[in-house]
Design a protein around this motif. Structure first.
Motif, PDB file in Angstrom:
ATOM      1  N   LEU A  29       0.426  -1.534  -0.072  1.00  0.00           N
ATOM      2  CA  LEU A  29      -0.011  -0.048  -0.563  1.00  0.00           C
ATOM      3  C   LEU A  29       1.268   2.000   0.150  1.00  0.00           C
ATOM      4  CD1 LEU A  29      -2.537  -1.205   2.877  1.00  0.00           C
ATOM      5  CD2 LEU A  29      -2.589  -0.857   0.619  1.00  0.00           C
ATOM      6  N   ARG A  30       0.764   2.131  -0.869  1.00  0.00           N
ATOM      7  CA  ARG A  30       1.363   3.318  -0.578  1.00  0.00           C
ATOM      8  C   ARG A  30       0.589   4.132   0.088  1.00  0.00           C
ATOM      9  NH1 ARG A  30       1.097   2.261  -6.299  1.00  0.00           N
ATOM     10  NH2 ARG A  30       2.888   1.740  -7.323  1.00  0.00           N
ATOM     11  N   VAL A  31       1.513   5.005   1.180  1.00  0.00           N
ATOM     12  CA  VAL A  31       0.390   5.831   2.188  1.00  0.00           C
ATOM     13  C   VAL A  31       1.239   7.073   1.921  1.00  0.00           C
ATOM     14  CG1 VAL A  31       0.754   3.850   3.427  1.00  0.00           C
ATOM     15  CG2 VAL A  31       2.806   5.017   3.622  1.00  0.00           C
ATOM     16  N   ASP A  54      15.283   2.151   2.101  1.00  0.00           N
ATOM     17  CA  ASP A  54      15.668   3.225   2.025  1.00  0.00           C
ATOM     18  C   ASP A  54      16.086   3.317   0.388  1.00  0.00           C
ATOM     19  OD1 ASP A  54      13.863   4.765   4.246  1.00  0.00           O
ATOM     20  OD2 ASP A  54      15.978   4.687   4.793  1.00  0.00           O
ATOM     21  N   PHE A  55      15.550   4.038  -0.743  1.00  0.00           N
ATOM     22  CA  PHE A  55      15.950   4.563  -1.608  1.00  0.00           C
ATOM     23  C   PHE A  55      16.184   5.547  -2.344  1.00  0.00           C
ATOM     24  CE2 PHE A  55      14.119   0.523  -1.126  1.00  0.00           C
ATOM     25  CZ  PHE A  55      15.004  -0.918  -2.337  1.00  0.00           C
ATOM     26  N   SER A  61      11.229   5.098   0.527  1.00  0.00           N
ATOM     27  CA  SER A  61      10.748   4.302   1.611  1.00  0.00           C
ATOM     28  C   SER A  61       9.871   3.007   1.433  1.00  0.00           C
ATOM     29  CB  SER A  61      10.720   4.517   2.795  1.00  0.00           C
ATOM     30  OG  SER A  61      12.342   5.109   2.638  1.00  0.00           O
ATOM     31  N   LEU A  62      10.614   1.745   1.774  1.00  0.00           N
ATOM     32  CA  LEU A  62       9.445   1.175   1.897  1.00  0.00           C
ATOM     33  C   LEU A  62      10.097   0.186   2.934  1.00  0.00           C
ATOM     34  CD1 LEU A  62      11.071  -1.565  -0.644  1.00  0.00           C
ATOM     35  CD2 LEU A  62       8.644   0.012  -0.545  1.00  0.00           C
ATOM     36  N   TYR A  63       8.140  -0.628   4.027  1.00  0.00           N
ATOM     37  CA  TYR A  63       8.442  -0.661   5.490  1.00  0.00           C
ATOM     38  C   TYR A  63       7.120  -1.520   5.701  1.00  0.00           C
ATOM     39  CZ  TYR A  63       9.535   4.305   6.898  1.00  0.00           C
ATOM     40  OH  TYR A  63       9.956   5.597   6.686  1.00  0.00           O
ATOM     41  N   ASN A  97       6.667   7.771  -0.693  1.00  0.00           N
ATOM     42  CA  ASN A  97       6.954   8.403  -1.378  1.00  0.00           C
ATOM     43  C   ASN A  97       7.638  10.233  -1.668  1.00  0.00           C
ATOM     44  OD1 ASN A  97       6.846   6.756  -4.524  1.00  0.00           O
ATOM     45  ND2 ASN A  97       5.120   6.988  -4.133  1.00  0.00           N
ATOM     46  N   TRP A  98       9.098   9.850  -1.423  1.00  0.00           N
ATOM     47  CA  TRP A  98       9.120  11.213  -0.435  1.00  0.00           C
ATOM     48  C   TRP A  98       8.408  12.069  -0.631  1.00  0.00           C
ATOM     49  CZ3 TRP A  98      14.847   9.697  -0.407  1.00  0.00           C
ATOM     50  CH2 TRP A  98      15.450   9.205   0.841  1.00  0.00           C
ATOM     51  N   GLY A  99       8.029  12.874   0.410  1.00  0.00           N
ATOM     52  CA  GLY A  99       7.452  14.480  -0.039  1.00  0.00           C
ATOM     53  C   GLY A  99       6.036  14.281  -0.347  1.00  0.00           C
TER      54      GLY A  99
END
Length: 180
Positions: A29-31, A54-55, A61-63, A97-99
């Motif tokens: 799931l994207r958060v 982290d990429f 980032s993936l959790y 997705n950062w930001g």
């Protein structure tokens, strides 16, 4: 003869040899904001973060989270824990997705609005009424309570991003989908 599968048009009755050992490892799931989502999944649903990856070059980032059994332990070494995580069943991957967390109007499609696609994830709980009381105590948003609608003994709650989570108590569902 032992049960292997229900049979419907299109169902392969024999397990292809090439698929032996395949395991459904995780769903993603994207958060929008990992801090808010991690608080929900760890505090309200009792999941644990097995691994964060982290990429930076791709800015995400993936959790990887799981509902660990009492006494179950993951390896301490990060590399071993990564390999172990990818060998498990029933993992939830939250992708950030950062930001997105700082974009006020940003939100992900939950899959249940039009056009529909993804529907929900599901948690089986030992006591549905106790789970509902816990969700109420934590001010969780409901799509449907267990006593609402035509399908009884099934609840649907929402996570912070609006994804639906089905909540069931397995022994209450023996007659689910049966006529009568």
């Amino acid at each position: 003869m032992p049960f292997t599968t229900e049979s419907y048009p299109g169902v392969a009755t024999d397990l292809p040899q090439a698929t032996r050992g395949f395991v459904l490892n995780h769903s993603m799931l994207r958060v929008k904001d990992p801090q808010i989502s991690l608080a929900f999944y760890t505090r309200v649903l009792g999941m644990r973060v097995l691994r964060k990856l982290d990429f930076p070059e791709m800015k995400f980032s993936l959790y990887f989270l799981a509902r660990m059994q009492d006494g179950e332990q993951a390896p301490e070494d990060a590399g071993e824990r990564t390999a172990w995580t990818f060998s498990q069943r029933g993992i939830l991957e939250l992708t950030h997705n950062w930001g997105t967390e700082s974009a006020p109007e940003f939100r992900y499609h939950d899959g249940n609005a039009q056009p529909q696609g993804f529907g929900h994830i599901c948690f089986s709980v030992p006591d549905l009424q106790a789970a509902v009381a816990w969700f109420d105590q934590n001010e969780v948003t409901y799509v449907k309570r267990p006593d609402q609608g035509k399908m009884r003994n099934v609840a649907f709650i929402k996570d912070p991003d609006g994804y639906w989570i089905e909540i069931v108590q397995a022994d209450l569902l023996k007659q689910l989908g049966q006529p009568g």
